[in-house]
Design an enzyme around this catalytic site. Structure first.
Site, PDB file in Angstrom:
ATOM      1  N   GLU A 103      50.357  34.572  43.109  1.00  0.00           N
ATOM      2  CA  GLU A 103      51.081  33.525  42.392  1.00  0.00           C
ATOM      3  C   GLU A 103      52.477  33.983  41.928  1.00  0.00           C
ATOM      4  O   GLU A 103      53.471  33.267  42.116  1.00  0.00           O
ATOM      5  CB  GLU A 103      50.206  33.180  41.176  1.00  0.00           C
ATOM      6  N   THR A 125      45.346  37.953  47.143  1.00  0.00           N
ATOM      7  CA  THR A 125      44.832  38.300  45.816  1.00  0.00           C
ATOM      8  C   THR A 125      43.311  38.381  45.881  1.00  0.00           C
ATOM      9  O   THR A 125      42.671  37.550  46.531  1.00  0.00           O
ATOM     10  CB  THR A 125      45.223  37.297  44.710  1.00  0.00           C
ATOM     11  N   ILE A 126      42.760  39.373  45.206  1.00  0.00           N
ATOM     12  CA  ILE A 126      41.299  39.432  45.140  1.00  0.00           C
ATOM     13  C   ILE A 126      40.758  38.257  44.329  1.00  0.00           C
ATOM     14  O   ILE A 126      39.597  37.916  44.436  1.00  0.00           O
ATOM     15  CB  ILE A 126      40.775  40.756  44.528  1.00  0.00           C
ATOM     16  N   ASP A 127      41.618  37.639  43.514  1.00  0.00           N
ATOM     17  CA  ASP A 127      41.154  36.579  42.606  1.00  0.00           C
ATOM     18  C   ASP A 127      40.830  35.273  43.329  1.00  0.00           C
ATOM     19  O   ASP A 127      40.125  34.426  42.776  1.00  0.00           O
ATOM     20  CB  ASP A 127      42.207  36.292  41.528  1.00  0.00           C
ATOM     21  N   ARG A 171      40.972  37.456  36.820  1.00  0.00           N
ATOM     22  CA  ARG A 171      41.941  36.843  35.909  1.00  0.00           C
ATOM     23  C   ARG A 171      41.402  35.523  35.330  1.00  0.00           C
ATOM     24  O   ARG A 171      40.345  35.538  34.739  1.00  0.00           O
ATOM     25  CB  ARG A 171      43.268  36.640  36.633  1.00  0.00           C
ATOM     26  N   THR A 272      37.941  49.375  41.185  1.00  0.00           N
ATOM     27  CA  THR A 272      37.131  49.660  42.384  1.00  0.00           C
ATOM     28  C   THR A 272      37.075  48.409  43.268  1.00  0.00           C
ATOM     29  O   THR A 272      36.898  48.503  44.475  1.00  0.00           O
ATOM     30  CB  THR A 272      35.675  50.069  42.047  1.00  0.00           C
ATOM     31  N   ARG A 274      39.519  46.518  43.948  1.00  0.00           N
ATOM     32  CA  ARG A 274      40.779  46.358  44.686  1.00  0.00           C
ATOM     33  C   ARG A 274      41.038  47.485  45.672  1.00  0.00           C
ATOM     34  O   ARG A 274      41.866  47.354  46.565  1.00  0.00           O
ATOM     35  CB  ARG A 274      41.940  46.304  43.691  1.00  0.00           C
TER      36      ARG A 274
HETATM   37  O1  F6P Z   1      45.314  39.670  40.205  1.00  0.00           O
HETATM   38  C1  F6P Z   1      44.535  40.733  40.613  1.00  0.00           C
HETATM   39  C2  F6P Z   1      44.002  41.503  39.435  1.00  0.00           C
HETATM   40  O2  F6P Z   1      43.206  42.568  39.904  1.00  0.00           O
HETATM   41  C3  F6P Z   1      43.247  40.660  38.406  1.00  0.00           C
HETATM   42  O3  F6P Z   1      41.937  40.376  38.807  1.00  0.00           O
HETATM   43  C4  F6P Z   1      43.354  41.533  37.176  1.00  0.00           C
HETATM   44  O4  F6P Z   1      43.279  40.769  35.992  1.00  0.00           O
HETATM   45  C5  F6P Z   1      44.707  42.145  37.322  1.00  0.00           C
HETATM   46  O5  F6P Z   1      45.061  42.067  38.683  1.00  0.00           O
HETATM   47  C6  F6P Z   1      44.772  43.569  36.872  1.00  0.00           C
HETATM   48  O6  F6P Z   1      46.073  44.011  37.028  1.00  0.00           O
HETATM   49  P1  F6P Z   1      46.540  45.515  36.818  1.00  0.00           P
HETATM   50  O7  F6P Z   1      46.047  46.311  37.981  1.00  0.00           O
HETATM   51  O8  F6P Z   1      48.020  45.434  36.790  1.00  0.00           O
HETATM   52  O9  F6P Z   1      45.949  45.977  35.537  1.00  0.00           O
END
Ligand code: F6P
Length: 341
Positions: A103, A125-127, A171, A272, A274
């Site tokens: 996004e 995005t994994i989300d 998220r 883990t 990601r």
């Molecule tokens: O948007 C992907 C995401 O892994 C979300 O699920 C999570 O809230 C955020 O990024 C965490 O971000 P960062 O790695 O910057 O802490």
């Protein structure tokens, strides 16, 4: 043509597969040249580049992360940021950009498009929370990681008669929690879209114990209780104004223990979800996105994002991609309740 490529925002498995596919088709079919920009929008902002050719993308298909690096740099928050990017693209002889991101990264791409930068977007995005595409790559891998964790937690929960809580990312969307919770046979799934009632959650936990089993609770990092039921943390903001989420699992465990007198422990899966190698589905989707993104560049179809619709890859306006978040529909969440308690 000389094409710049960047990956922005939180990394996810499959980014390298996109880069590889775009470079391979761009070089082999269209005779394009490429340059990589490092660390998301920081690259074109600070003129940080990396050579990108067929040799550079060899062997990266199964590799997690991104060979270009990533960051949450927001050039719209930097004074003169857009002008600096335009100057640096010109200085690098870049005719067009492929921006791979979620996004936030694609929001910047949309803004740059409005300032005459020729840009094509690729969603990641994994989300899985981008509205214009059925799925984003990275999500499937994250669900695999979370499901494997839930499978493993079931057996140890049974051995010790504990309630085990698994906190997953996502998220403001509950996709990872819902998919992994269903796949892993969780007894409670809590998502950001639906505020939870801690009394009801404790009721599900007790009924599971009463039937001689140990409960597994999957909680999305963005889930929150009904007002006033539990204290929820407020975190710091990133450059895009997002609060850093996390911690709900621990608070939930403490509250469950206090109310049910049963031992409750939390596993936070965190990054883990990601990291590591992408699943076959994510490699397939990311590769197809890369191929179609370079086709969009060849067609000079600027301001578009590639998206999955059914099994087709289509192009949608970049602005549509970031207009609204894709969240879990209530009816889909209700389906899962058959397995609660
Ligand atoms: O948007 C992907 C995401 O892994 C979300 O699920 C999570 O809230 C955020 O990024 C965490 O971000 P960062 O790695 O910057 O802490």
């Amino acid at each position: 043509m000389r094409i710049g490529v960047l990956t922005g925002g939180g990394d996810c498995p499959g980014l390298n597969a996109v880069i590889r596919a775009a470079v391979r088709k761009g070089v082999q079919y269209y005779g394009f040249e490429f340059v990589g920009f490092r660390d998301g929008w920081k690259g074109p902002l600070e003129r940080m580049t990396k050579p990108l050719d067929v040799a550079a993308v060899r062997g990266i298909l199964p590799r997690g992360g991104t060979i270009l690096g990533s960051s949450r740099t927001n050039p719209l928050k930097v004074e003169g940021g857009i002008e600096r990017i335009k100057e640096n693209l010109a200085a690098e002889g870049v005719d067009a950009l492929i921006a791979i991101g979620g996004e936030d990264t694609l929001g910047v791409a949309t803004a740059l498009g409005g300032h005459g930068v020729r840009v094509v977007g690729v969603p990641k995005t994994i989300d899985n929370d981008l509205n214009a595409t059925d799925y984003t790559f990275g999500f499937d891998t994250a669900v695999h990681v979370a499901t494997e964790a839930i499978d493993r937690l079931h057996t140890t929960a049974e051995s010790h008669s504990r309630a085990l809580i698994v906190e997953v990312m996502g998220r403001h969307a509950g996709w990872i929690a819902l998919h992994s919770g269903l796949a892993g046979g969780a007894n409670v799934i809590l998502i950001p879209e639906v505020t939870f009632d801690i009394e009801e959650v404790c009721g599900w936990i007790e009924s599971r114990f009463d039937r001689g089993y140990a409960p597994i609770v999957v909680v999305a990092e963005g889930a929150h209780p009904k007002d006033g039921q539990m204290e929820v943390q407020t975190g710091e903001l990133d450059a895009f104004g997002h609060v850093r989420l996390g911690g709900i699992g621990e608070r939930l465990a403490a509250e469950i223990e206090r109310r049910t007198k049963k031992e409750a422990r939390t596993t936070v899966l965190g990054h883990t979800q990601r990291g590591g190698t992408p699943s076959p589905f994510d490699r397939w989707l990311a590769t197809r996105f890369g191929l179609h993104a370079i086709d969009a560049v060849h067609d000079q179809d600027w301001g578009k994002m590639v998206a999955l619709r059914g099994t087709d890859i289509i192009r949608v306006p970049l602005a549509d991609a970031t207009a609204t978040l894709k969240t879990v529909p209530m009816a889909m969440y209700e389906e899962a309740k058959v397995f609660f308690g």
